[in-house]
Enzyme design. Structure first.
Site, PDB file in Angstrom:
ATOM      1  CE  LYS A 167      43.139 -67.459  15.515  1.00  0.00           C
ATOM      2  NZ  LYS A 167      42.596 -68.283  16.609  1.00  0.00           N
TER       3      LYS A 167
HETATM    4  C1  PLP Z   1      38.000 -68.409  11.897  1.00  0.00           C
HETATM    5  C2  PLP Z   1      37.996 -67.624  13.166  1.00  0.00           C
HETATM    6  N1  PLP Z   1      37.259 -66.513  13.238  1.00  0.00           N
HETATM    7  C3  PLP Z   1      37.217 -65.762  14.353  1.00  0.00           C
HETATM    8  C4  PLP Z   1      37.938 -66.092  15.471  1.00  0.00           C
HETATM    9  C5  PLP Z   1      37.827 -65.260  16.692  1.00  0.00           C
HETATM   10  O1  PLP Z   1      39.036 -64.731  17.163  1.00  0.00           O
HETATM   11  P1  PLP Z   1      39.231 -64.476  18.722  1.00  0.00           P
HETATM   12  O2  PLP Z   1      39.463 -65.786  19.380  1.00  0.00           O
HETATM   13  O3  PLP Z   1      40.423 -63.562  18.784  1.00  0.00           O
HETATM   14  O4  PLP Z   1      37.999 -63.816  19.219  1.00  0.00           O
HETATM   15  C6  PLP Z   1      38.722 -67.253  15.439  1.00  0.00           C
HETATM   16  C7  PLP Z   1      39.500 -67.651  16.578  1.00  0.00           C
HETATM   17  O5  PLP Z   1      39.949 -68.095  17.314  1.00  0.00           O
HETATM   18  C8  PLP Z   1      38.746 -68.046  14.270  1.00  0.00           C
HETATM   19  O6  PLP Z   1      39.459 -69.193  14.223  1.00  0.00           O
END
Ligand code: PLP
Length: 382
Positions: free
Chosen positions: A184
């Site tokens: 990110k």
């Molecule tokens: C669209 C979307 N939603 C949710 C997430 C979940 O985030 P995390 O990887 O921090 O759990 C991601 C992540 O990578 C994502 O791309």
């Protein structure tokens, strides 16, 4: 080609100041959730304009806690696009509820109020719209629809920290979550944050992130709060360590510079592909916005004979990495075999087979972009 020449689709920017911030936490000997995590929450409130922010171990954890705190469970339906990361739908399933997948716009890959309205039933309890690749989605009509039907909204803002819609930062209104996962724009290695303007929801999620206790270890040991270690309700172990918070906080301090460098690289890609019939970049949403440029996603036009997966292999042979955002959730084996996976989502499916994310990270050079464009155009032209 040596490994050093390989250009990944993403590489986190780790500056000396980031390393120093993490080292300071290590040296302090308070490495789990504490003062730095609280500082990160304050900075997130600052950047997004949200009234409350609760940092957690991932974006997925934030969503899981939010759905849980809203009481989503068996018999409930939650509407979300299938063009998203799997955790959006998994969180719904893990609570025993049913994801109802909706289609997206063919060219910016985000859903809208009309598509959502068609999927609403008497069992709809929540909607999770997904901001995509750094672009904000139009929230006004979705909020109006959901408010009029008593449906909760949780914005999946994992991709859009720093983005604005009509001058307003994403996350300043209602409920949303951001991700600090390694790819990110701002990363803590892992991590996430839930933001809301609902004080009761924020308080509940703060307790649920740490076992459902009235206080966490930092409250008790460092702030001298009463060891009110009573479970108020069974909770989770989803707190964010200061070690991760320090990295995210340090990066957050230069969010504008990070977005600016990504924007400049994206503009180079835009220019290179403007007249290429084979490569279709995403379109921009039809609203005044600031794009956070988390990803540079293109689609292979129907003129390209090669499959997307073969295309990605060809790029790899040329020393270039690519991501896939996303293989539609309803096409994954688990969901394919469920009734909710048997949906007709034409735009989602078309894109699911054609999307790839090209390298985009702050330390890329103009020459790197040119190298990617040459390779992409060369492979596409056959
Ligand atoms: C669209 C979307 N939603 C949710 C997430 C979940 O985030 P995390 O990887 O921090 O759990 C991601 C992540 O990578 C994502 O791309």
């Amino acid at each position: 080609m040596s490994d050093a020449d390989f250009l990944p689709y993403c590489r986190p920017q780790i500056l000396k100041q980031d390393i120093d911030a993490v080292v300071r936490v290590l040296e302090s000997r308070w490495i789990t959730t504490g003062a730095v995590c609280a500082e990160l929450e304050a900075k997130i409130r600052d950047v997004t304009g949200a009234r409350f922010a609760v940092a957690v171990s991932s974006g997925t954890a934030a969503l899981h806690l939010a759905l849980h705190a809203l009481g989503i469970g068996p018999g409930d339906e939650v509407i979300t696009p299938s063009m998203t990361w799997v955790s959006t739908a998994n969180s719904i399933k893990l609570l025993g509820a049913t994801p109802v997948f909706v289609d997206v716009d063919r060219h910016h890959l985000m859903t809208d109020a009309e598509l959502i309205e068609r999927a609403v039933t008497a069992r709809t309890r929540a909607v999770i719209p997904v901001h995509f690749a750094g672009a904000p989605l139009h929230m006004d009509a979705i909020r109006r629809l959901c408010r009029s039907r008593g449906i909760a909204v949780i914005e999946d803002a994992a991709h859009v920290l720093g983005a604005t819609q009509s001058g307003t930062p994403v996350g300043s209104v209602g409920n949303a979550f951001f991700s600090f996962q390694a790819t990110k724009n701002v990363t803590g290695a892992e991590g996430g944050v839930f933001v809301t303007d609902d004080e009761r929801l924020a308080t509940r999620i703060r307790s649920l992130r740490f076992h459902g206790l009235g206080a966490d270890a930092f409250d008790r040991d460092q702030l001298g709060r009463k060891p009110q270690v009573e479970v108020l309700e069974p909770g989770f172990k989803f707190n964010l360590p200061d070690l991760c918070a320090a990295l995210a906080l340090s990066q957050l301090g230069r969010l504008d510079a990070i977005i600016d460098s990504r924007t400049a690289l994206a503009a180079r890609y835009d220019e290179a592909f403007a007249n290429d019939p084979h490569i279709l970049p995403l379109s921009r949403p039809d609203l005044a916005h600031r794009h956070a440029w988390h990803l540079y996603v293109v689609r292979l036009a129907d003129t390209v004979a090669m499959s997307r997966d073969a295309f990605v292999d060809q790029l790899r042979v040329r020393g270039i990495g690519a991501g896939i955002h996303f293989k539609a959730v309803h096409t994954h084996r688990y969901y394919r075999e469920l009734p909710e996976g048997r949906v007709k989502l034409d735009n989602t499916l078309w894109n699911s087979e054609r999307v790839l994310s090209l390298p985009l990270f702050p330390e890329m050079t103009a020459d790197d972009v040119a190298r990617v464009c040459d390779a992409v155009k060369g492979i596409a032209a056959g």
